[in-house]
Design an enzyme around this catalytic site. Structure first.
Site, PDB file in Angstrom:
ATOM      1  N   PHE A 102       0.858  -1.188   0.000  1.00 35.29           N
ATOM      2  CA  PHE A 102       0.000   0.000   0.000  1.00 35.29           C
ATOM      3  C   PHE A 102       0.894   1.239   0.000  1.00 35.29           C
ATOM      4  O   PHE A 102       1.596   1.488   0.985  1.00 35.29           O
ATOM      5  CB  PHE A 102      -0.839  -0.071   1.279  1.00 35.29           C
ATOM      6  CG  PHE A 102      -1.870   0.984   1.507  1.00 35.29           C
ATOM      7  CD1 PHE A 102      -3.153   0.859   0.978  1.00 35.29           C
ATOM      8  CD2 PHE A 102      -1.587   2.083   2.307  1.00 35.29           C
ATOM      9  CE1 PHE A 102      -4.134   1.805   1.247  1.00 35.29           C
ATOM     10  CE2 PHE A 102      -2.565   3.034   2.585  1.00 35.29           C
ATOM     11  CZ  PHE A 102      -3.834   2.897   2.051  1.00 35.29           C
ATOM     12  N   ILE A 121       7.146   1.765   3.408  1.00 33.13           N
ATOM     13  CA  ILE A 121       6.112   0.899   2.856  1.00 33.13           C
ATOM     14  C   ILE A 121       6.437  -0.547   3.244  1.00 33.13           C
ATOM     15  O   ILE A 121       7.399  -1.132   2.707  1.00 33.13           O
ATOM     16  CB  ILE A 121       6.036   1.037   1.317  1.00 33.13           C
ATOM     17  CG1 ILE A 121       5.873   2.511   0.905  1.00 33.13           C
ATOM     18  CG2 ILE A 121       4.916   0.160   0.759  1.00 33.13           C
ATOM     19  CD1 ILE A 121       4.645   3.208   1.453  1.00 33.13           C
ATOM     20  N   LEU A 168       1.031   4.868   0.201  1.00 31.25           N
ATOM     21  CA  LEU A 168       0.499   6.209   0.485  1.00 31.25           C
ATOM     22  C   LEU A 168       1.625   7.115   0.993  1.00 31.25           C
ATOM     23  O   LEU A 168       1.899   8.164   0.431  1.00 31.25           O
ATOM     24  CB  LEU A 168      -0.629   6.109   1.536  1.00 31.25           C
ATOM     25  CG  LEU A 168      -1.240   7.435   2.005  1.00 31.25           C
ATOM     26  CD1 LEU A 168      -1.933   8.161   0.853  1.00 31.25           C
ATOM     27  CD2 LEU A 168      -2.246   7.215   3.144  1.00 31.25           C
ATOM     28  N   THR A 169       2.305   6.665   2.048  1.00 32.90           N
ATOM     29  CA  THR A 169       3.300   7.501   2.729  1.00 32.90           C
ATOM     30  C   THR A 169       4.481   7.849   1.828  1.00 32.90           C
ATOM     31  O   THR A 169       4.902   7.045   0.999  1.00 32.90           O
ATOM     32  CB  THR A 169       3.795   6.738   3.976  1.00 32.90           C
ATOM     33  OG1 THR A 169       2.662   6.483   4.805  1.00 32.90           O
ATOM     34  CG2 THR A 169       4.816   7.533   4.759  1.00 32.90           C
ATOM     35  N   GLU A 179       0.228   3.700  10.335  1.00 33.68           N
ATOM     36  CA  GLU A 179      -1.216   3.566  10.055  1.00 33.68           C
ATOM     37  C   GLU A 179      -2.036   4.551  10.896  1.00 33.68           C
ATOM     38  O   GLU A 179      -3.117   4.224  11.389  1.00 33.68           O
ATOM     39  CB  GLU A 179      -1.677   2.121  10.245  1.00 33.68           C
ATOM     40  CG  GLU A 179      -0.949   1.192   9.279  1.00 33.68           C
ATOM     41  CD  GLU A 179      -1.791   0.064   8.789  1.00 33.68           C
ATOM     42  OE1 GLU A 179      -3.028   0.226   8.739  1.00 33.68           O
ATOM     43  OE2 GLU A 179      -1.232  -0.977   8.436  1.00 33.68           O
TER      44      GLU A 179
HETATM   45  N1  CAA Z   1     -13.326   5.977   4.498  1.00 35.28           N
HETATM   46  C1  CAA Z   1     -13.790   6.559   3.399  1.00 35.28           C
HETATM   47  N2  CAA Z   1     -13.812   7.898   3.192  1.00 35.28           N
HETATM   48  C2  CAA Z   1     -13.276   8.642   4.165  1.00 35.28           C
HETATM   49  C3  CAA Z   1     -12.749   8.097   5.333  1.00 35.28           C
HETATM   50  C4  CAA Z   1     -12.801   6.711   5.498  1.00 35.28           C
HETATM   51  N3  CAA Z   1     -12.331   6.130   6.586  1.00 35.28           N
HETATM   52  N4  CAA Z   1     -12.292   9.085   6.119  1.00 35.28           N
HETATM   53  C5  CAA Z   1     -12.516  10.223   5.457  1.00 35.28           C
HETATM   54  N5  CAA Z   1     -13.127   9.953   4.278  1.00 35.28           N
HETATM   55  C6  CAA Z   1     -13.594  10.915   3.287  1.00 35.28           C
HETATM   56  C7  CAA Z   1     -14.493  11.942   3.939  1.00 35.28           C
HETATM   57  O1  CAA Z   1     -15.845  11.549   3.897  1.00 35.28           O
HETATM   58  C8  CAA Z   1     -14.245  13.165   3.107  1.00 35.28           C
HETATM   59  O2  CAA Z   1     -15.037  13.105   1.936  1.00 35.28           O
HETATM   60  P1  CAA Z   1     -15.914  14.394   1.468  1.00 35.28           P
HETATM   61  O3  CAA Z   1     -14.928  15.455   1.137  1.00 35.28           O
HETATM   62  O4  CAA Z   1     -16.700  13.889   0.301  1.00 35.28           O
HETATM   63  O5  CAA Z   1     -16.756  14.763   2.637  1.00 35.28           O
HETATM   64  C9  CAA Z   1     -12.802  13.022   2.692  1.00 35.28           C
HETATM   65  O6  CAA Z   1     -12.473  11.651   2.800  1.00 35.28           O
HETATM   66  C10 CAA Z   1     -11.867  13.836   3.551  1.00 35.28           C
HETATM   67  O7  CAA Z   1     -12.077  13.382   4.874  1.00 35.28           O
HETATM   68  P2  CAA Z   1     -11.642  14.227   6.138  1.00 35.28           P
HETATM   69  O8  CAA Z   1     -12.075  15.646   5.970  1.00 35.28           O
HETATM   70  O9  CAA Z   1     -12.106  13.464   7.326  1.00 35.28           O
HETATM   71  O10 CAA Z   1     -10.092  14.163   6.029  1.00 35.28           O
HETATM   72  P3  CAA Z   1      -9.125  14.865   6.960  1.00 35.28           P
HETATM   73  O11 CAA Z   1      -8.298  15.764   6.137  1.00 35.28           O
HETATM   74  O12 CAA Z   1      -9.820  15.446   8.151  1.00 35.28           O
HETATM   75  O13 CAA Z   1      -8.224  13.643   7.467  1.00 35.28           O
HETATM   76  C11 CAA Z   1      -6.655  12.706   8.944  1.00 35.28           C
HETATM   77  C12 CAA Z   1      -7.274  13.941   8.381  1.00 35.28           C
HETATM   78  C13 CAA Z   1      -7.653  11.931   9.754  1.00 35.28           C
HETATM   79  C14 CAA Z   1      -5.529  13.177   9.830  1.00 35.28           C
HETATM   80  C15 CAA Z   1      -6.126  11.795   7.809  1.00 35.28           C
HETATM   81  O14 CAA Z   1      -5.313  12.552   6.949  1.00 35.28           O
HETATM   82  C16 CAA Z   1      -5.338  10.637   8.367  1.00 35.28           C
HETATM   83  O15 CAA Z   1      -5.911   9.636   8.794  1.00 35.28           O
HETATM   84  N6  CAA Z   1      -3.985  10.722   8.348  1.00 35.28           N
HETATM   85  C17 CAA Z   1      -3.126   9.622   8.734  1.00 35.28           C
HETATM   86  C18 CAA Z   1      -2.664   8.907   7.504  1.00 35.28           C
HETATM   87  C19 CAA Z   1      -2.054   7.593   7.872  1.00 35.28           C
HETATM   88  O16 CAA Z   1      -2.585   6.853   8.691  1.00 35.28           O
HETATM   89  N7  CAA Z   1      -0.945   7.275   7.208  1.00 35.28           N
HETATM   90  C20 CAA Z   1      -0.254   6.044   7.451  1.00 35.28           C
HETATM   91  C21 CAA Z   1      -0.239   5.213   6.218  1.00 35.28           C
HETATM   92  S1  CAA Z   1       0.564   3.704   6.602  1.00 35.28           S
HETATM   93  C22 CAA Z   1       1.609   3.454   5.305  1.00 35.28           C
HETATM   94  O17 CAA Z   1       1.444   4.008   4.279  1.00 35.28           O
HETATM   95  C23 CAA Z   1       2.779   2.540   5.505  1.00 35.28           C
HETATM   96  C24 CAA Z   1       2.508   1.130   5.169  1.00 35.28           C
HETATM   97  O18 CAA Z   1       3.386   0.328   4.935  1.00 35.28           O
HETATM   98  C25 CAA Z   1       1.179   0.678   5.131  1.00 35.28           C
END
Ligand code: CAA
Length: 401
Positions: free
Chosen positions: A124, A158, A126-127, A368
């Site tokens: 995945f 990742i 993203l980061t 995450e």
């Molecule tokens: N599912 C589906 N849609 C979602 C959702 C969810 N869980 N959460 C938000 N959305 C949608 C919302 O409905 C919104 O849509 P609309 O504009 O149509 O209303 C849109 O997405 C934007 O949502 P928010 O306004 O809630 O978004 P935000 O800017 O407030 O989010 C945040 C802020 C919660 C901090 C978010 O950016 C976040 O979770 N950040 C952390 C990211 C993270 O966890 N990164 C780690 C990745 S791990 C990795 O990549 C490494 C690996 O190996 C896996």
């Protein structure tokens, strides 16, 4: 109605995974960890047991178990080592479950089926080097040219990057929206190993999860067919957040298993180690640490089980999953620290597993969605600043069709 009793099927999955981890991994894990070695044969064994598609419908190559079973598997795997649970988080949670919800029928046949069978491994993306918690700060771009997109960018931290065959990647398709940080300009794509311009690497020098693979990948003018776009253009951020609802769930259940591992190791040591003519288990300050582990385990388990129950019903569970992730990861960090403390000087050496637990627990408090992100989300829900809307898609509710 919530039923606290595990079904025959749950108990069977729990025992199968427990036996697998105890027999196939536990005897070698300290050595793998010491050598910083990812053992690919573990993936094959997990695939043989159907774990790599545990909660994916059978018609898409999965085992068809419910989301409680997924949580139980994660608990049992992290009881032995965090690196095993990371495979579930990234391959099953972030990748397969996201595709099970968002991919078209054709994309499911082409990508989800081999992933769920464990014939291919997914990760995945993203980061990025300068964008973790702030997911809209990613810089990767996807520019449409005829029947394909050209992707450029760097992904970092990742898990499984250097062993994966399939990459679920997030990039900006609308460059004006990127400037405005408008998430509706982001899209999601499937990339495959071997595409020209896609290169991967392993990151060395990690504090913990040394038997796991953590890496990075670069995209240099990677041409990706338009049919590899997941969801509509502009839905990438939502797909990423949806994926994190699944990944965070597996992290929560896994951290619960780590608390249990710390508890079991600490009980055994405290009952057998003597000081001042009695087992150290009889000292109140040791009992306090044991009691905290019990509370941490029970609360974490209840929270991930509730999230699993909501997933089974196809009900959105962003808030419940984030809460479970925060509470369980905090509990595992405290439990691991206390387990080392109970073991005294022995806990500080790799003669006992708690040293590894202590190093392994830390990543989950960061990745995450860090503890701080989870806390902010909970406060925002409570204050009415954040609400969960109904989504266009949900996880396939269980029992599957
Ligand atoms: N599912 C589906 N849609 C979602 C959702 C969810 N869980 N959460 C938000 N959305 C949608 C919302 O409905 C919104 O849509 P609309 O504009 O149509 O209303 C849109 O997405 C934007 O949502 P928010 O306004 O809630 O978004 P935000 O800017 O407030 O989010 C945040 C802020 C919660 C901090 C978010 O950016 C976040 O979770 N950040 C952390 C990211 C993270 O966890 N990164 C780690 C990745 S791990 C990795 O990549 C490494 C690996 O190996 C896996």
């Amino acid at each position: 109605m919530i039923d606290f009793e595990l079904t025959e099927e749950h108990l069977m999955v729990e025992k199968m995974v427990r036996d697998f981890a105890a027999k196939e991994v536990a005897p070698y894990i300290a050595q793998l960890d010491r050598e910083h070695r990812f053992d690919r044969s573990i993936l094959d064994k997990m695939a043989d047991l159907g774990l790599l598609g545990i909660c994916i419908p059978e018609k898409y190559g999965g085992s068809g178990f419910d989301y409680v079973s997924l949580g139980l598997a994660c608990e049992e795997l992290e009881f032995v080592d965090t690196s095993l649970r990371v495979i579930m988080s990234v391959h099953v949670g972030l990748t397969c479950m996201t595709l099970a919800a968002w991919a078209t029928e054709e994309q499911k046949r082409k990508y989800l089926v081999p992933l769920a069978k464990g014939e291919r491994i997914g990760c995945f993306g993203l980061t990025e080097p300068n964008a973790g918690s702030d997911a809209v700060a990613i810089q990767s771009t996807a520019v449409k040219k005829g029947d394909h997109y050209v992707l450029n960018g760097e992904k970092m931290w990742i898990s499984l990057a250097d062993v994966a065959d399939v990459f679920l990647v997030f990039a900006w398709t609308d460059q004006e929206k990127k400037k405005r940080r408008d998430h509706s300009g982001m899209s999601a794509f499937i990339l495959q190993r071997g595409m020209p311009g896609l290169t991967t690497a392993t990151i060395h020098g990690k504090l913990g999860i040394r038997a796991g693979n953590t890496g990075s990948f670069s995209m240099n003018d990677v041409e990706v067919p338009a049919e590899n776009r997941i969801g509509n253009e502009g839905e990438g951020f939502k797909i990423a957040m949806f994926g994190l609802d699944q990944g965070r769930f597996t992290v929560a259940a896994g951290a619960t298993g780590l608390v249990r591992a710390c508890l079991e190791a600490s009980k055994s040591y405290a009952l057998s180690r003597y000081a001042f003519n009695r087992p150290i288990a009889e000292f109140q300050l040791v009992k306090e640490m044991i009691a905290n582990m019990v509370a941490g385990y029970e609360t974490s388990r209840l929270l991930w089980m509730r999230a699993a129950w909501l997933k089974n019903k196809g009900i959105r569970n962003t808030r419940e999953t984030a809460l479970a992730k925060w509470v369980a990861c905090d509990a595992s960090e405290r439990a691991a620290s206390d387990a080392v403390q109970i073991h005294g000087a022995y806990g500080y050496s790799d003669e006992y597993p708690v040293e590894r637990f202590y190093r392994n627990c830390k990543a989950a408090v960061i990745y995450e969605g860090s503890r701080e992100i989870q806390k902010l989300m909970q406060a925002d829900y409570a204050l009415g600043f954040r609400q969960d809307k109904q989504l266009r898609v949900t996880l396939p509710p269980w029992p599957f069709e």
